[in-house]
Design an enzyme around this catalytic site. Structure first.
Site, PDB file in Angstrom:
ATOM      1  N   LYS A   1     -23.366  79.738  -5.062  1.00 11.68           N
ATOM      2  CA  LYS A   1     -23.944  79.512  -3.734  1.00 11.68           C
ATOM      3  C   LYS A   1     -22.844  79.610  -2.682  1.00 11.68           C
ATOM      4  O   LYS A   1     -21.738  79.094  -2.906  1.00 11.68           O
ATOM      5  CB  LYS A   1     -24.604  78.136  -3.708  1.00 11.68           C
ATOM      6  CG  LYS A   1     -25.432  77.839  -2.461  1.00 11.68           C
ATOM      7  CD  LYS A   1     -26.064  76.451  -2.560  1.00 11.68           C
ATOM      8  CE  LYS A   1     -26.946  76.131  -1.370  1.00 11.68           C
ATOM      9  NZ  LYS A   1     -27.583  74.805  -1.480  1.00 11.68           N
TER      10      LYS A   1
ATOM     11  N   SER B   1     -32.300  74.781  -0.492  1.00 12.03           N
ATOM     12  CA  SER B   1     -31.508  75.803   0.156  1.00 12.03           C
ATOM     13  C   SER B   1     -30.798  76.740  -0.823  1.00 12.03           C
ATOM     14  O   SER B   1     -30.273  77.766  -0.404  1.00 12.03           O
ATOM     15  CB  SER B   1     -30.462  75.140   1.047  1.00 12.03           C
ATOM     16  OG  SER B   1     -29.592  74.351   0.255  1.00 12.03           O
TER      17      SER B   1
ATOM     18  N   SER C   1     -32.208  70.668  -3.049  1.00 15.72           N
ATOM     19  CA  SER C   1     -31.878  72.083  -2.840  1.00 15.72           C
ATOM     20  C   SER C   1     -31.555  72.878  -4.095  1.00 15.72           C
ATOM     21  O   SER C   1     -31.450  74.097  -4.030  1.00 15.72           O
ATOM     22  CB  SER C   1     -30.707  72.212  -1.859  1.00 15.72           C
ATOM     23  OG  SER C   1     -31.175  72.065  -0.552  1.00 15.72           O
TER      24      SER C   1
END
Ligand SMILES: [Mg+2]
Ligand SMILES: [Zn+2]
Lengths: 477, 95, 491
Positions: free
Chosen positions: C79, C154, C178
């Site tokens: 990420k 996210s 997330s």
């Protein structure tokens, strides 16, 4: 109308750790800008702080030395404000909990002791440094982050000071305590000790405090005192004209010796303090406090009082002795070898300090050992050297660290106690100074002093002066 | 408690965020929605509850006072928007 | 079976036995990303050159019979809010568009030590603020199961990359769900470890007391092996805990016989989507068949969790994001008129609307006169929520609930109403507030064919037990084996 001045001080002292508060970067002073930095102290994305144990211990030590209450639980908070020298745009500090609170410090002013209360002592991180270029019209500033993250102790006093003498004594005493406890080197020229003052005026006898004005940008103890004098006058004049004093922050202008408004209370910063989630609370137990207490030496005021009582020394002399812990330690170590408090006090408070000032020596780097100073005193007492010669030997000792015996030996400075030899020199001086003899006989006592001087000069100061005096007198009377 | 435009302006200044008039209007509405939702917390009596600011129950985490190497000036300035020599350069700061 | 469909454990065997060469594997993935990621938009940066170099090195080691790490040659997507030395790390924000970290995050260092191959950096909501990956400044990631839908967020890029076989392993971060919520939306396994289990050093902070790096994988065993690598104490993170890391794979198949599973009644109310509800009922029935006891529990302060979260997370965020000022790194506005002007324009131009809104909300909650009413109040209610869980865990070994109240939503559907978006994190937020671990595993599909996730929550540091419970379900079901049909794919 008579007004009373009410002053409180906020002190920042950089702690004497070798690394920063939250990272392993060195705290060395005077290094090339932006080379003592890492992602942590540059506030780069993703980094986290980890607390320096020694910095915490030092802060605890100072808090205890300032008689603060140490709560078992303490925590750190973020203090938010934007400034280009503050990498994260928040400072890790303490607000909701302080490391120490409700302490006090006794100060001496004109022989009287007053107690100044300490509101709190806490630990926080230093900011970087902004540089404003000298060139005319420069539209930029430069930032160096080498200092960013250096551990900083903040000591906040109550507004307990009533005049500049007390303020001065407070600053001096605090500095001494920080030096004695060795938590800070207190070098004001390097910014490791800084003061901010808040001052208000109130009618004499009134309990109610007036509006407080904070003064920043005070670079030395002298500027603190000057700024307070200026501010006292400004506020007195203002009140005299029937005006009110605004609560504000003012900046001291060292060059023009005046202050100017920086921001008013309405513009006061909103720091948005909240608990620092990247650090965990610290629990300080009794054992820890006891361990720290062990490391705190006798503090200057207590030491001074003891010296006066035990050794019957004067107020003035003892203040010189306790001014620096190394001096007081040297004094006590000498006494342990040879019990002559007044003699050692004179050597240290007078001769040593004079040499240090004249030759601009670093008092912490003097090579002279207690054993050597004691030996010197013994040599005088035994008549091995004269006290005049001793001064010469001493100034060599504090430069080289050599033993007095060695210096005396090498320079052949041993006192001459040989009556025959001295008599011969006297005879020579008498014969070559007939006019002085005449003067003496006419009653000019000064002439004898002159003749003694001549003999001493001839023997390079080594002749026993007492003996010279006696023999000379016998000869010409 | 209703947020007004001047509150938005105050907080925008604290946040160092410049907002257009339209953005201010939008934020007034959106933040009011969120804050009125948050009002529900006031239904709880928390007088005797201790605040919780950390999800783990640990204390006294320290590092030793041992110097570690800093990073190179090149790495320090690698991402800098503006530099001058060894310094970071910013618009003139007036005290 | 296509090369990209293997799990890490399967491919590891083939690499060690020299059946598959790491270089062929990574080239396959790079080609696949080039072929289909323009439709999915999972990646922000492809680390192509380094990937091939590293694969060649590992291949050489294997050929020479040298020891290799436990993730040797296995590609992983990271990420883009986790710092990678020398490789762009943007947080999907314009303000960090050109940021190249001079250091590796702890987890990245660990991955490199175990010879994993950093394939690229995955998309996210800007600064991880969002639940849909629509808030990225650079691209909108699509759900591989249906391109009209969000992948969740996210960590949407990481979840989509696993679902679309654009990586074998991925890392995400979980501040309010997330990792788990996008795992549920994309039909993969997502683990949020205990707060303090994985070092946050190098994870670009959003809500510091809530953030935790987590894993996104094809199945539970891969989650176990990846967690094995990234878990453990780190001196650079004060909140990283010195708790031994157990062998997560060992005893993973020990089943659930005799375990007590708690079902929070507050989580199964009217707001719950019917398909999700049915999938959960089915899963719980299966657990009972496996010998577990399912009991109803109560978490009475559930309805306050979202409110607490939005104060705490955003208060911390407002402070964490203060450092993006254009002084030391990142975007700076052109021609600023003085320092304050530089701050304001840099931040207004550099941050997207969601980020600005949260910074504003956070600063408001901390500002003079409001601290007690908002931040302090929320911190107290946080404690009440924690207490709910402490009480519940006295009676049960784990808690099972949906990961998300809905199977997913369409791109743009919730973007206009921030509050509604926030409310969809209702089931995942409590784990962050209390620091407990949670795992989301695929447990069904909606009528529209979107995956549904089941969440298993456990006590602090009981990841091992959670993995066992999850695996007990996974080995009897095939939800995790289903693959989306990428109709836009040329593959
Ligand atoms: Mg301070
Ligand atoms: Zn540093």
């Amino acid at each position: 109308m008579e007004y009373e001045v009410v002053v409180g001080l906020e002190t920042h002292a950089e702690l004497a750790t070798v690394t920063k508060l939250f990272c392993g970067c060195s705290t060395k002073f005077g290094i090339e800008p932006n080379t003592q930095v890492c992602p942590v102290c540059l506030g780069m994305p993703g980094v986290l702080p980890v607390m320096n144990k020694k910095a915490f211990d030092y802060a605890l030590k100072a808090a205890i030395a300032l008689n603060c209450k140490i709560d078992e639980f303490t925590n750190f908070d973020r203090k938010s404000y934007y400034y280009p020298d503050l990498p994260k745009n928040y400072q890790i500090s303490q607000n909701y909990y302080n490391l120490g609170a409700d302490g006090y410090m006794d100060i001496h002013v004109n022989g009287l002791v007053s107690r100044i209360r300490i509101h709190n002592v806490h630990l926080e991180e230093e900011a970087g440094k902004l540089i404003h270029p000298e060139e005319v019209g420069a539209d930029y500033s430069l930032v160096d982050f080498n200092r960013a993250g250096v551990p900083l102790l903040e000591i906040v006093s109550y507004p307990d000071m009533r005049n500049v003498d007390e303020v001065e004594s407070y600053m001096q005493t605090l500095k001494k305590i920080l030096l004695y406890t060795e938590v800070s080197d207190c070098k004001m020229q390097e910014g490791s000790l800084r003061f901010e003052a808040s001052i208000s005026l109130r009618k004499k006898g009134s309990e109610k405090l007036g509006n407080r004005v904070e003064i920043k940008n005070l670079n030395s103890m002298k500027s603190v005192l000057r700024a307070l004098e200026y501010e006292t006058k400004r506020q007195t004049d203002s009140l005299g004209r029937g005006e009110t004093i605004d609560r504000e922050t003012r900046l001291w202008d060292e060059v023009n010796e005046k202050s100017a408004r920086m921001r008013s209370k309405e513009e006061a910063q909103d720091y948005r303090y909240f608990p620092e989630p990247d650090l965990l609370p610290v629990l300080v137990d009794r054992k820890w406090i006891a361990e720290i207490k062990e490391t705190i030496p006798e503090l200057p005021l207590a030491k001074k009082q003891r010296f006066m009582e035990v050794f019957k020394l004067s107020d003035y002399d003892t203040s010189l002795l306790v001014e620096e812990k190394v001096l007081a330690d040297l004094f006590e170590d000498c006494i342990k070898i040879l019990d002559r408090p007044k003699v050692f006090c004179n050597w240290i408070a007078n001769d040593l300090l004079r040499e240090v000032n004249e030759k601009k020596l670093d008092i912490h780097q003097l090579p002279v050992r207690p054993k050597q100073l004691a030996a010197l005193v013994e040599m005088i007492e035994k008549g091995t050297i004269s006290s005049t010669i001793a001064k010469e030997v001493f100034s060599e000792m504090i430069l080289t660290g050599n033993d007095p015996q060695v210096i005396v030996e090498e320079k052949k400075l041993t006192q001459i106690n040989d009556e025959g030899f001295i008599g011969a020199v006297i005879a020579k001086i008498i014969s070559s100074n007939p006019s002085a003899i005449e003067d003496y006989k006419k009653g000019k006592k000064n002439a004898l002093v002159f003749l003694v001087g001549q003999v001493m000069k001839e023997t390079k100061g080594k002749a026993n002066p007492k003996m010279v005096n006696e023999l000379l007198q016998k000869k010409i009377d | 408690m209703k947020i007004k435009k001047k509150d938005i302006e105050y907080v925008a200044n604290l946040s160092r965020i410049e907002l257009s008039e339209i953005e201010k209007e939008t934020f007034v509405h959106q933040l009011n929605d969120i804050l009125s939702y948050i009002e529900k917390l006031n239904r709880l009596n928390t007088e005797t509850v201790k605040p919780m600011s950390c999800a783990i129950d640990v204390t006294n985490i320290f590092r030793e006072d041992i110097v570690e190497p800093s990073i190179s000036l090149e790495d320090t300035q690698l991402n800098a928007p503006a530099i001058k020599g060894v310094f970071f350069k910013v618009p003139k700061v007036i005290e | 079976m296509r090369l990209s469909e293997y799990t890490a454990l399967q491919i590891k065997k083939k690499i060690i036995s020299r059946e598959i060469r790491p270089i062929d594997l990574v080239e396959h993935f790079i080609k696949r990303i080039k072929d289909i990621d323009h439709d999915i938009q999972a990646y922000l940066t492809i680390n192509e050159e380094e990937t091939i170099k590293k694969a060649a090195q590992i291949q050489k080691k294997i050929e020479n019979g040298e020891n290799v790490g436990i993730l040797a040659g296995i590609p992983i997507g990271i990420k883009d809010n986790i710092c990678t030395k020398g490789l762009h790390t943007t947080c999907a924000s314009k303000i960090l568009e050109n940021f190249i970290p001079p250091y590796d995050a702890f987890v990245v260092k660990r991955l490199k030590e175990e010879d994993a191959i950093i394939l690229g950096k995955t998309n996210l909501d800007e600064f991880a603020m969002g639940s849909s990956t629509e808030n990225s400044s650079f691209k909108i990631t699509r759900n591989p199961w249906n391109s009209d839908y969000v992948p969740g967020g996210s960590s949407g890029g990481s979840a989509a990359a696993i679902a679309a076989d654009l990586s074998i392993l991925a890392l995400g971060s979980d501040t309010g769900g997330s990792v788990r919520q996008p795992a549920a939306f994309c039909g993969v396994v997502g683990v949020k470890p205990t707060y303090g289990r994985v070092s946050r050093f190098g994870l670009i902070a959003f809500g510091s007391s809530l953030d935790q790096i987590g894993t996104l994988t094809r199945d539970v065993k891969d989650a176990a092996i990846l967690l094995q690598v990234i878990a453990g104490h780190d001196l650079r993170d004060s909140t990283s805990m010195q708790v031994p890391v157990p062998d997560y794979l060992n005893e993973i198949d020990s089943g659930v016989h005799g375990l007590r599973i708690g079902i929070p009644k507050e989580y199964f109310d009217a707001g719950l989507n019917e398909d999700v509800h049915n999938a959960l009922k089915n899963a719980l029935r299966m657990y009972e068949q496996f010998g577990a006891k399912v009991v109803e529990i109560s978490l009475p302060h559930t309805e306050f969790a979202v409110a607490v979260y939005y104060i705490v997370a955003n208060a911390e965020a407002s402070s964490n994001l203060a450092r993006y000022d254009g002084v030391r790194y990142g975007y700076r506005t052109s021609k600023p008129n003085g320092i304050i002007d530089m701050y304001c324009h840099t931040r207004s131009e550099g941050f997207g609307n969601e980020v600005k809104r949260r910074i504003m909300l956070g600063n408001y909650a901390l500002s003079s006169g409001y601290y007690d009413a908002y931040y302090l109040k929320a911190s107290k209610v946080r404690n009440l929520i924690k207490n709910d869980f402490d009480v519940a865990f006295q009676n049960v070994d784990c808690i099972i609930c949906p990961t998300s109240p809905v199977p997913g939503f369409k791109i743009g559907e919730r973007a206009k109403n921030p509050l509604e978006m926030y409310l969809s994190d209702i089931y995942t937020i409590p784990a962050n507030l209390t620091g407990i671990p949670g795992i989301s595993v695929p447990c069904g599909f909606s009528k529209e064919g979107l995956p549904i996730g089941m969440q298993i929550l456990g006590k602090h540091f009981e990841e091992k037990k959670l993995l066992q419970i999850a695996y007990a379900f996974e080995r009897e079901t095939d939800f995790h084996m289903k693959k989306p049909v990428l109709k836009w794919s040329t593959d």
